[in-house]
Design a protein around this motif. Structure first.
Motif, PDB file in Angstrom:
ATOM      1  N   GLU A   1     -10.113   7.359   7.812  1.00 28.33           N
ATOM      2  CA  GLU A   1      -8.701   7.454   7.459  1.00 28.33           C
ATOM      3  C   GLU A   1      -8.052   6.071   7.478  1.00 28.33           C
ATOM      4  O   GLU A   1      -7.230   5.748   6.612  1.00 28.33           O
ATOM      5  CB  GLU A   1      -7.993   8.410   8.416  1.00 28.33           C
ATOM      6  N   LEU A   2      -8.416   5.242   8.466  1.00 25.34           N
ATOM      7  CA  LEU A   2      -7.908   3.879   8.528  1.00 25.34           C
ATOM      8  C   LEU A   2      -8.368   3.088   7.310  1.00 25.34           C
ATOM      9  O   LEU A   2      -7.578   2.356   6.688  1.00 25.34           O
ATOM     10  CB  LEU A   2      -8.395   3.201   9.812  1.00 25.34           C
ATOM     11  N   LEU A   3      -9.630   3.235   6.947  1.00 27.74           N
ATOM     12  CA  LEU A   3     -10.169   2.518   5.792  1.00 27.74           C
ATOM     13  C   LEU A   3      -9.440   2.924   4.519  1.00 27.74           C
ATOM     14  O   LEU A   3      -9.126   2.072   3.670  1.00 27.74           O
ATOM     15  CB  LEU A   3     -11.663   2.789   5.672  1.00 27.74           C
ATOM     16  N   LYS A   4      -9.152   4.203   4.381  1.00 30.76           N
ATOM     17  CA  LYS A   4      -8.424   4.670   3.201  1.00 30.76           C
ATOM     18  C   LYS A   4      -7.024   4.073   3.153  1.00 30.76           C
ATOM     19  O   LYS A   4      -6.558   3.613   2.101  1.00 30.76           O
ATOM     20  CB  LYS A   4      -8.321   6.192   3.190  1.00 30.76           C
ATOM     21  N   THR A   5      -6.339   4.060   4.294  1.00 30.98           N
ATOM     22  CA  THR A   5      -4.982   3.510   4.345  1.00 30.98           C
ATOM     23  C   THR A   5      -4.978   2.033   3.973  1.00 30.98           C
ATOM     24  O   THR A   5      -4.128   1.566   3.203  1.00 30.98           O
ATOM     25  CB  THR A   5      -4.373   3.701   5.744  1.00 30.98           C
ATOM     26  N   ILE A   6      -5.936   1.284   4.509  1.00 35.60           N
ATOM     27  CA  ILE A   6      -6.018  -0.143   4.208  1.00 35.60           C
ATOM     28  C   ILE A   6      -6.351  -0.359   2.730  1.00 35.60           C
ATOM     29  O   ILE A   6      -5.764  -1.221   2.063  1.00 35.60           O
ATOM     30  CB  ILE A   6      -7.061  -0.825   5.110  1.00 35.60           C
ATOM     31  N   THR A   7      -7.279   0.443   2.211  1.00 39.89           N
ATOM     32  CA  THR A   7      -7.647   0.329   0.802  1.00 39.89           C
ATOM     33  C   THR A   7      -6.444   0.572  -0.097  1.00 39.89           C
ATOM     34  O   THR A   7      -6.186  -0.189  -1.038  1.00 39.89           O
ATOM     35  CB  THR A   7      -8.764   1.335   0.451  1.00 39.89           C
ATOM     36  N   ARG A   8      -5.695   1.622   0.192  1.00 40.31           N
ATOM     37  CA  ARG A   8      -4.518   1.940  -0.616  1.00 40.31           C
ATOM     38  C   ARG A   8      -3.464   0.833  -0.509  1.00 40.31           C
ATOM     39  O   ARG A   8      -2.781   0.501  -1.485  1.00 40.31           O
ATOM     40  CB  ARG A   8      -3.929   3.281  -0.170  1.00 40.31           C
ATOM     41  N   THR A   9      -3.308   0.276   0.672  1.00 42.11           N
ATOM     42  CA  THR A   9      -2.345  -0.821   0.863  1.00 42.11           C
ATOM     43  C   THR A   9      -2.722  -2.018   0.007  1.00 42.11           C
ATOM     44  O   THR A   9      -1.877  -2.621  -0.664  1.00 42.11           O
ATOM     45  CB  THR A   9      -2.290  -1.238   2.345  1.00 42.11           C
ATOM     46  N   LEU A  10      -4.007  -2.370   0.006  1.00 49.57           N
ATOM     47  CA  LEU A  10      -4.467  -3.510  -0.776  1.00 49.57           C
ATOM     48  C   LEU A  10      -4.371  -3.236  -2.271  1.00 49.57           C
ATOM     49  O   LEU A  10      -4.022  -4.118  -3.055  1.00 49.57           O
ATOM     50  CB  LEU A  10      -5.905  -3.850  -0.393  1.00 49.57           C
ATOM     51  N   GLU A  11      -4.674  -2.002  -2.664  1.00 47.59           N
ATOM     52  CA  GLU A  11      -4.557  -1.648  -4.081  1.00 47.59           C
ATOM     53  C   GLU A  11      -3.114  -1.765  -4.557  1.00 47.59           C
ATOM     54  O   GLU A  11      -2.843  -2.271  -5.645  1.00 47.59           O
ATOM     55  CB  GLU A  11      -5.051  -0.215  -4.298  1.00 47.59           C
ATOM     56  N   SER A  12      -2.182  -1.291  -3.728  1.00 49.34           N
ATOM     57  CA  SER A  12      -0.761  -1.378  -4.085  1.00 49.34           C
ATOM     58  C   SER A  12      -0.320  -2.830  -4.208  1.00 49.34           C
ATOM     59  O   SER A  12       0.400  -3.203  -5.142  1.00 49.34           O
ATOM     60  CB  SER A  12       0.081  -0.660  -3.020  1.00 49.34           C
ATOM     61  N   SER A  13      -0.771  -3.669  -3.269  1.00 49.12           N
ATOM     62  CA  SER A  13      -0.426  -5.088  -3.307  1.00 49.12           C
ATOM     63  C   SER A  13      -1.000  -5.740  -4.562  1.00 49.12           C
ATOM     64  O   SER A  13      -0.330  -6.546  -5.221  1.00 49.12           O
ATOM     65  CB  SER A  13      -0.958  -5.788  -2.058  1.00 49.12           C
ATOM     66  N   GLN A  14      -2.223  -5.380  -4.902  1.00 44.37           N
ATOM     67  CA  GLN A  14      -2.856  -5.948  -6.084  1.00 44.37           C
ATOM     68  C   GLN A  14      -2.114  -5.553  -7.356  1.00 44.37           C
ATOM     69  O   GLN A  14      -1.903  -6.376  -8.250  1.00 44.37           O
ATOM     70  CB  GLN A  14      -4.314  -5.494  -6.176  1.00 44.37           C
ATOM     71  N   ARG A  15      -1.699  -4.293  -7.436  1.00 41.60           N
ATOM     72  CA  ARG A  15      -0.956  -3.845  -8.614  1.00 41.60           C
ATOM     73  C   ARG A  15       0.363  -4.594  -8.758  1.00 41.60           C
ATOM     74  O   ARG A  15       0.758  -4.996  -9.861  1.00 41.60           O
ATOM     75  CB  ARG A  15      -0.695  -2.335  -8.532  1.00 41.60           C
ATOM     76  N   GLN A  16       1.038  -4.802  -7.639  1.00 42.89           N
ATOM     77  CA  GLN A  16       2.292  -5.559  -7.673  1.00 42.89           C
ATOM     78  C   GLN A  16       2.057  -6.973  -8.174  1.00 42.89           C
ATOM     79  O   GLN A  16       2.815  -7.488  -8.998  1.00 42.89           O
ATOM     80  CB  GLN A  16       2.917  -5.606  -6.276  1.00 42.89           C
ATOM     81  N   MET A  17       1.004  -7.603  -7.662  1.00 43.31           N
ATOM     82  CA  MET A  17       0.700  -8.964  -8.070  1.00 43.31           C
ATOM     83  C   MET A  17       0.394  -9.026  -9.562  1.00 43.31           C
ATOM     84  O   MET A  17       0.833  -9.930 -10.267  1.00 43.31           O
ATOM     85  CB  MET A  17      -0.481  -9.508  -7.269  1.00 43.31           C
ATOM     86  N   GLN A  18      -0.361  -8.054 -10.060  1.00 46.07           N
ATOM     87  CA  GLN A  18      -0.724  -8.043 -11.473  1.00 46.07           C
ATOM     88  C   GLN A  18       0.495  -7.854 -12.368  1.00 46.07           C
ATOM     89  O   GLN A  18       0.545  -8.370 -13.478  1.00 46.07           O
ATOM     90  CB  GLN A  18      -1.749  -6.939 -11.734  1.00 46.07           C
ATOM     91  N   GLN A  19       1.475  -7.115 -11.888  1.00 47.06           N
ATOM     92  CA  GLN A  19       2.688  -6.879 -12.667  1.00 47.06           C
ATOM     93  C   GLN A  19       3.617  -8.094 -12.667  1.00 47.06           C
ATOM     94  O   GLN A  19       4.221  -8.422 -13.680  1.00 47.06           O
ATOM     95  CB  GLN A  19       3.433  -5.662 -12.105  1.00 47.06           C
ATOM     96  N   VAL A  20       3.719  -8.743 -11.513  1.00 47.45           N
ATOM     97  CA  VAL A  20       4.720  -9.798 -11.349  1.00 47.45           C
ATOM     98  C   VAL A  20       4.175 -11.195 -11.646  1.00 47.45           C
ATOM     99  O   VAL A  20       4.890 -12.048 -12.179  1.00 47.45           O
ATOM    100  CB  VAL A  20       5.303  -9.759  -9.917  1.00 47.45           C
ATOM    101  N   MET A  21       2.902 -11.427 -11.311  1.00 44.71           N
ATOM    102  CA  MET A  21       2.366 -12.781 -11.402  1.00 44.71           C
ATOM    103  C   MET A  21       2.448 -13.407 -12.787  1.00 44.71           C
ATOM    104  O   MET A  21       2.767 -14.599 -12.910  1.00 44.71           O
ATOM    105  CB  MET A  21       0.922 -12.818 -10.899  1.00 44.71           C
ATOM    106  N   PRO A  22       2.182 -12.683 -13.882  1.00 42.97           N
ATOM    107  CA  PRO A  22       2.290 -13.336 -15.198  1.00 42.97           C
ATOM    108  C   PRO A  22       3.671 -13.929 -15.446  1.00 42.97           C
ATOM    109  O   PRO A  22       3.788 -15.033 -16.002  1.00 42.97           O
ATOM    110  CB  PRO A  22       1.977 -12.199 -16.176  1.00 42.97           C
ATOM    111  N   ARG A  23       4.717 -13.216 -15.037  1.00 45.87           N
ATOM    112  CA  ARG A  23       6.076 -13.731 -15.227  1.00 45.87           C
ATOM    113  C   ARG A  23       6.316 -14.960 -14.349  1.00 45.87           C
ATOM    114  O   ARG A  23       6.928 -15.947 -14.794  1.00 45.87           O
ATOM    115  CB  ARG A  23       7.105 -12.642 -14.902  1.00 45.87           C
TER     116      ARG A  23
END
Length: 385
Positions: A130-152
């Motif tokens: 459960e901890l691994l899943k939570t951490i994975t989801r946290t990192l995935e969310s952070s990565q998606r944010q970076m992919q959306q914002v970083m080009p700008r």
């Protein structure tokens, strides 16, 4: 654009490798007695006979361990016996996978949509999973944010650089770093709450930068050495921290004595009595060159107040090294053995990416690491009153 963006590569250790790095080996199954593990699952949209693969995370890739097939209800089961707790991947395809932790005695239940497993899976019966899943989801969310914002941000940064607007460049850099650090801070918080989990050991040695989180990593390693001394994850974390221990905050910086541009060796200890910034860089390193104006600004402001810079270059071409010093106006002390990443100083300090810097007090003790732009100026302002 940013020197710290490289730390996003740690994300690949947990997510990218889970999706892509699979080694085909002969599946093996352990014992099925009550002392072993059991992983049962139920998948939606998985017709009877759908293959489900179980792979163990090795040092550099996932290694196939077993294969199961779903029944008419989408159910499957893995059982076996393990030498120790480990991280495992359950997948129906490279695009549809979930990560779990298995150990003898564990009874893990996994469910989700076979066609959207990464975003739909849930896991029960295993706090580590459960901890691994939570951490994975946290990192995935952070990565998606970076992919959306970083080009700008990259576009704005380039425009500011072309216009020579240093203040705007620094502001954009702070935005990007703040965005990146959000996910990392949340992951660090989760690790701090679970110091005896093999997941925490894995995350600290392979996902977060242990140098930036040394105090936390050292604390977790100490607890794991007591609770799980024989775990490969404990041993990996301890080994990862060992070379960093010599450059932890508060320790005396190891000596460096390399050749200056005039060919004579210039020992780091010859600068004792001043606050010294050890600046690891190279002429070929774009982020280093973009950071140089910030370092020049700090040097010009504090060079007469007991501050010196000791530049350590990872160059291999002497001419390019000297040309970059002149072009960027780096009028402080410089040394290099022209061995690139094999630099003796880099090896001693465990430098894995550049630019990197370490700030020393007049006694040669480490009081700061990887301070950039305004952070460096603020630190110098506080110590050079």
């Amino acid at each position: 654009m940013m020197h710290k963006m490289k730390s996003l590569l740690y994300l690949g250790a947990l997510l990218g490798m889970a999706n892509a790095c699979n080694k085909n080996t002969t599946p093996t199954t352990g014992g099925t007695d009550g002392a072993g593990y059991q992983l049962s699952g139920q998948l939606q949209n998985a017709p009877a006979g759908t293959k489900v693969y179980l792979a163990e995370l090795g040092e550099t890739q996932f290694v196939s361990r077993d294969t199961a097939t779903t029944d008419e209800k989408g159910q499957f089961k893995f059982t076996g016996s393990l030498p120790e707790a480990g991280l495992y991947q359950v997948k129906t395809s490279d695009q549809n996978q979930a990560l779990v932790v298995l150990s003898n005695g564990s009874r893990v239940e996994l469910s989700g949509d076979a066609n959207q497993l990464p975003t739909t899976y849930t896991v029960k019966g295993s706090p580590d999973s459960e901890l691994l899943k939570t951490i994975t989801r946290t990192l995935e969310s952070s990565q998606r944010q970076m992919q959306q914002v970083m080009p700008r941000l990259e576009q704005r940064y380039t425009q500011a650089a072309q216009a020579g607007r240093q203040d705007s460049m620094q502001a954009i850099q702070r935005q990007a770093e703040a965005l990146q650090s959000q996910g990392q801070r949340e992951v660090a918080r989760l690790v701090r709450q679970n110091p005896n989990s093999v997941v925490s050991a894995f995350v600290l040695s392979s996902v977060l930068n242990p140098d930036d989180n040394f105090t936390l990593a050292d604390s977790v390693a100490t607890q794991l050495k007591a609770s799980q001394p024989n775990s490969r994850y404990t041993k990996s974390l301890v080994a990862r921290l060992e070379p960093l221990r010599a450059t932890a905050i508060g320790t005396t910086a190891p000596e460096i004595s390399l050749a200056a541009p005039d060919g004579k060796n210039l020992p780091l200890t010859s600068l004792r009595g001043k606050y010294v910034l050890i600046d690891f860089w190279a002429s070929w390193c774009g982020p280093c060159r973009r950071e140089n104006p910030n370092v020049v600004k700090a040097y010009n402001k504090y060079k007469g107040k007991g501050f010196e810079i000791y530049g350590v270059s990872f160059d291999q071409d002497r001419a390019k090294w000297l040309k970059a010093i002149e072009a960027d106006g780096l009028i402080w002390k410089h040394v290099s053995d022209l061995k690139g990443w094999e630099s003796a100083a880099g090896q001693t300090y465990g430098i894995k990416s550049i630019p990197a810097s370490i700030l020393l007090d007049p006694q040669g003790r480490i009081i700061g690491k990887n301070l950039r732009g305004e952070a460096l100026e603020a630190k110098l302002a506080s110590v050079l009153k």
